[in-house]
Each structure stands twice: as C-alpha cells, then as structure tokens.
Scaffold this active site. Structure first.
Site, PDB file in Angstrom:
ATOM      1  N   LYS A 176      23.624   5.133  18.615  1.00 47.50           N
ATOM      2  CA  LYS A 176      24.885   5.796  18.295  1.00 47.50           C
ATOM      3  C   LYS A 176      24.786   7.321  18.341  1.00 47.50           C
ATOM      4  O   LYS A 176      25.809   8.012  18.335  1.00 47.50           O
ATOM      5  CB  LYS A 176      25.377   5.328  16.930  1.00 47.50           C
ATOM      6  CG  LYS A 176      25.734   3.837  16.905  1.00 47.50           C
ATOM      7  CD  LYS A 176      26.253   3.410  15.535  1.00 47.50           C
ATOM      8  CE  LYS A 176      26.747   1.964  15.548  1.00 47.50           C
ATOM      9  NZ  LYS A 176      25.688   0.999  15.237  1.00 47.50           N
ATOM     10  N   SER A 203      27.401   3.404  10.376  1.00 43.97           N
ATOM     11  CA  SER A 203      26.868   2.685  11.539  1.00 43.97           C
ATOM     12  C   SER A 203      27.814   1.590  12.024  1.00 43.97           C
ATOM     13  O   SER A 203      27.391   0.497  12.414  1.00 43.97           O
ATOM     14  CB  SER A 203      25.502   2.087  11.211  1.00 43.97           C
ATOM     15  OG  SER A 203      24.772   1.820  12.390  1.00 43.97           O
ATOM     16  N   SER A 244      20.638   0.838  16.173  1.00 45.36           N
ATOM     17  CA  SER A 244      21.794   1.731  16.012  1.00 45.36           C
ATOM     18  C   SER A 244      21.495   3.214  16.196  1.00 45.36           C
ATOM     19  O   SER A 244      22.429   4.028  16.142  1.00 45.36           O
ATOM     20  CB  SER A 244      22.425   1.519  14.633  1.00 45.36           C
ATOM     21  OG  SER A 244      23.150   0.315  14.602  1.00 45.36           O
ATOM     22  N   LYS A 270      19.951   9.433  12.073  1.00 44.17           N
ATOM     23  CA  LYS A 270      20.522   8.086  12.199  1.00 44.17           C
ATOM     24  C   LYS A 270      19.481   6.994  11.982  1.00 44.17           C
ATOM     25  O   LYS A 270      18.362   7.083  12.483  1.00 44.17           O
ATOM     26  CB  LYS A 270      21.136   7.912  13.590  1.00 44.17           C
ATOM     27  CG  LYS A 270      21.901   6.602  13.759  1.00 44.17           C
ATOM     28  CD  LYS A 270      23.186   6.603  12.973  1.00 44.17           C
ATOM     29  CE  LYS A 270      23.886   5.249  12.976  1.00 44.17           C
ATOM     30  NZ  LYS A 270      23.196   4.260  12.114  1.00 44.17           N
TER      31      LYS A 270
END
Length: 334
Positions: free
Chosen positions: A61, A113, A58, A214
């Site tokens: 992202k 997320s 993720s 992140k």
C-alpha cells in the site's frame, strides 16, 4: 595539507562518506530479508538477503498511496464502487454508493490498511484495479525497483505479487520524501470529513523518533514492516520481511544504524580554498558518515584546459578513508 586541514576546521566544515556503507546485521535477526537505508541519499547502511524475491503483504500500500498522492485531488469526493465493497482481509467497511473523499480513503488505506480502500482508490485513479496495477508496475521501475511485481493494490497473496527488501526500501524512501505521504503515515489519530481512524502501526510509539510507515501480514508473507525513524537530522528507512518480531527487530536495526552513522550536509556555508581562491559547492548535498572512520580531505585544482568542460568549476573536492575514494564534488569560486 596541514594548512588546508586547519582551514577546514576553522570554517567548521564537516565531511562524510558516500553511497554505500554496509555492515553485518545483528546475529539475532529473525527476518527472511531486511535492509536499512538513509532516506535522503539512498545510502545502504545494512542489509541481509535484501535481493530475495518475497511477498510483502500490505506494505504494498506504500506504492498505492504515493501514486494517489501524486496523481489525485485528495479533497475530491467520490461514490464507492460496488467492486470496492466486501474485499477480503483488513477493511474500513465501505458501503456501496457511500460518499467519501480521497483523503479519508488514503488515511484508511495507510492507518487501518483497508483493502477495500485500496480497491476504491485504484478504481478512482485508473477506472479499474487492472489498469491501476499497470501504473504501479510502471511507477516502480522509475523508482529503481527492478525486482518487484504488483498484481493488486492491497497486497493480497498472489504468486506474481512480490518484491525484495531493497526494492521496497527504495519505494519507501521515494514516498517518504513526499511531505504529504510522510504526514499521513506519521499520524497516530486522524479525524476526516467522513471517517476517523487511529494508526495500527505500533512502531510510532515503540521507537524514539519513529515517523512511519506501514505494517503488513498474510500467512504467506508473514509479518512485514517498513519503518522510518529520524534522529539528529538523519532519517533511516528499514524493511523487514517475514519477521515474527518485526517491531523489535526494526527497533534493533535503528539502534545499530544511529550508533554507527550520522548525516552531514555540505552546503554554501562550507568554504574551501583552492590555489588561494575561496570556493564552495553549487548545490547542497547530504552524505552519511561512519562515526568510526578517519577521513582525508583534498581539494584538487582543475587546470585551465578542463575548466570549460567542468562548467566553470575551479576545483574538485575529494573525500577518502582507509578504503579509498568515498566522495567527490565540484567546487566553484565565490
């Protein structure tokens, strides 16, 4: 030279090293790949296996978010497309035909997320996930990420979905230079018009000065973390891929970097002397300095034949250490 050095000290001029400073990371490193860069200059502070192609889960992202921030109206409301409902993996549980604005989807993307949020944003931006992926790959190239391939906006496993620690750090540095992006990923709790979220990124509470960015996890990618930390005016971005102790290792990387390096600025307040003429740089620039290095400063006069080609500069500032030339910049008369 002694007189020049005294003048520099009197005028409180600070100097630094330039471009790439590399040192081995701790032997306790547990990541498959990792890297740390200074945010504003892109200077590499440390790296290990940074060019290996690996899945990034993720942390994908980050690219999705910066594209949305740059291209979309965050206050625009939209109706959730059926294709964004029930996406596998982490979710903010969007419902078909639900009304929500881009801003809430963005925070759901980065704080929780949400894979469904990523899909909804991709469709809103490009009309389809496939078209949005084309934008992701094109935009990655402009950021210097030459060894990255996206196949989806969320980071779900795919053999053709990969990056390198170096590429991902370049993308993150680019994104963190955007004030909206930086505000989003540094937010611990968010209350929007349609949704409220708290940030699952533990780094914001674990490490002094941490301000993003992140987390990511899949069975294939392992635990991945892109993080940013700012202390004493220097912001370091780190990437660890497939790292079981991703938070602990990232904190360790930051401690190593901040203990060894500092960021200084050369700007219009720094005055130099060339052939009895006071001069300065035309544009402020930041540089990373190794706290343990002794630096040598030289101001070299530009002869008359070369002044026209140099755009009116009167001298060149050069900074060296024991390893050679580190930095040079044109100087202009005051």
């Amino acid at each position: 030279m002694r007189k020049l050095c005294l003048l520099f000290c009197a005028l409180s001029v600070c100097f630094t090293v330039y471009i790439s400073i590399q040192s081995p990371l701790s032997a306790s490193a547990s990541a498959a790949a990792e890297i740390a860069m200074e945010l504003t200059t892109g200077t590499t502070l440390s790296e290990r296996n940074a060019d290996a192609r690996l899945p990034m889960a993720s942390t994908t992202k980050i690219m999705t978010a910066i594209i949305i921030i740059e291209d979309c109206n965050l206050d625009e409301e939209l109706t959730v497309d059926d294709k964004a409902v029930g996406i596998e993996g982490s979710s903010i549980y969007l419902k078909k035909d639900e009304q929500i604005d881009v801003r809430d989807l963005l925070y759901g993307l980065m704080l929780r997320s949400g894979n469904d949020s990523a899909t909804a944003l991709a469709i809103h931006h490009s009309g389809s996930v496939e078209k949005f992926v084309e934008v992701m790959n094109s935009r990655a190239k402009t950021m210097g990420a030459e060894n990255t391939s996206f196949t989806n906006p969320s980071g779900l496993p795919d053999e053709n979905h990969y990056t390198t620690a170096r590429d991902l750090c370049k993308i993150a540095c680019y994104a963190m230079n955007n004030e909206i992006f930086k505000e989003v990923v540094g937010t611990k709790n968010y209350s929007g018009k349609f949704r409220s979220f708290f940030n699952k990124n533990k780094m914001l509470s674990m490490c002094d000065g941490a301000n993003g960015v992140k987390t990511g996890y899949t069975l294939k990618a392992g635990r991945c973390l892109v993080s940013s930390c700012e202390r004493e005016g220097m912001d370091v971005v780190s990437v660890v891929l497939n790292c079981p102790e991703m938070y602990e290792r990232s904190c360790e990387i930051f401690e190593e970097c901040f203990s060894k390096y500092s960021l200084v600025k050369i700007d219009e307040n720094n005055i130099f002397m060339s052939d009895r003429v006071l001069c300065k740089v035309k544009k402020s620039r930041n540089f990373v300095a190794n706290k343990g290095n002794l630096l040598d400063f030289r101001v070299k006069l530009i002869d008359n034949d070369k002044k026209q080609k140099s755009g009116g500069a009167v001298a060149i500032l050069e900074i060296s250490d024991q390893n050679g030339l580190l930095f040079e910049e044109k100087l202009y008369s005051i």
